[in-house]
Design a protein around this motif. Structure first.
Motif: not given
Length: 304
Positions: A130-135, A287-295
């Protein structure tokens, strides 16, 4: 540096702002000097209701003075008088960066926590997705579409076709560093329109599309001599250079003969040609964490 193209506008804003404040001060001073009995304005209603020109209440005048003093202080501390930057050195960019740093300090621990999980495990976590979708909607939907099915020149992320590889590490590399697609113009090399049509006929045959059988043999020879170095002898592409697979049903620029002929003849360079896609690097945005989540979110679209 001022956004104005002429110093005239700096002076214009400064002069009229200062004159406006000075005029308000003059009115308050003049009104405060009036003494004596209130004068009759000669306006009478209902026979006995008379309007008088009374002095403003003192508390009301003091409110005006407070507003004026605040306005002067504001214009001294903040930029508001043309090109004058104010003694506080406040800027919109500085305010934005300050707020972003404050937000990052609050959210970074949460995103860093996702780094301990694999993309495969994250893709199963509904809260994380859900967080990744917003990103994704904030950073990727403009090119890939809100449903991630792509736009002309921008690949679908749900098709299962990955020009640069679809493993989590490869997707993360694409998001982090960006990708630049390039197709050289082949019209001249193929001998003009006839050669382009022949190659298009052969390429269409690879994916089962309608094609001119009479041109396919000629196109196959031209493809082998000029296109196989990037797309492979079997036309399945090379992810090392981002050359797409030509044997599937996925066409970023359209599957019509006209669309294919245009790409073969004119090519495309992400940095030069309008409509050609360039995947920007997001390492300075996320951030690296956001990119990993988006991946994990992107990978999970084709692994459910």
């Amino acid at each position: 540096m001022s956004d104005f193209t002429s110093n005239f506008w700096n002076l214009y804003i400064t002069v009229f702002t200062v004159l406006g404040i000075a005029f308000c001060i003059w009115i308050l001073v003049a009104a405060g000097r009036r003494k004596g009995k209130a004068s009759d304005t000669t306006h009478v209603w209902d026979g006995d209701l008379t309007e008088y020109n009374n002095q403003l209440p003192g508390w009301w005048r003091w409110l005006f003075w407070i507003v004026l003093v605040f306005s002067i202080g504001y214009l001294i501390y903040y930029p508001g008088l043309g090109s004058f930057k104010g003694i506080g050195n406040w800027t919109q960019i500085g305010q934005f960066e300050s707020e972003m740093k404050a937000l990052e300090s609050k959210t970074k621990p949460m995103y860093d926590g996702f780094l301990a999980m694999s993309a495969q495990d994250l893709a199963k976590d509904q809260r994380a997705m859900g967080t990744a979708e917003r990103i994704f909607q904030n950073n990727c939907a403009r090119c890939h579409g809100s449903d991630a099915r792509g736009l002309p020149g921008f690949p679908s992320l749900r098709s299962g076709a990955w020009n640069w590889g679809g493993a989590p590490a490869e997707i993360e590399q694409s998001i982090t560093e960006g990708r630049t697609g390039m197709m050289p113009p082949m019209g001249g090399v193929l001998g003009g329109e006839s050669g382009v049509k022949a190659v298009v006929a052969y390429v269409r045959s690879l994916s089962g599309l309608d094609h001119d059988a009479n041109l396919m043999a000629q196109g196959g020879k031209l493809f082998e001599d000029n296109c196989a170095a990037c797309h492979g002898a079997d036309g399945k592409g090379m992810k090392e250079i981002g050359a797409p697979n030509l044997t599937d049903a996925v066409w970023d620029y359209g599957s019509s003969e006209k669309a294919m002929s245009k790409i073969v003849a004119l090519g495309h360079n992400s940095e030069m040609v309008e409509g050609a896609f360039a995947m920007p690097a997001h390492k300075g945005v996320l951030s690296q964490g956001q990119i990993h989540l988006l991946t994990a979110y992107v990978w999970g679209m084709t692994h459910k």
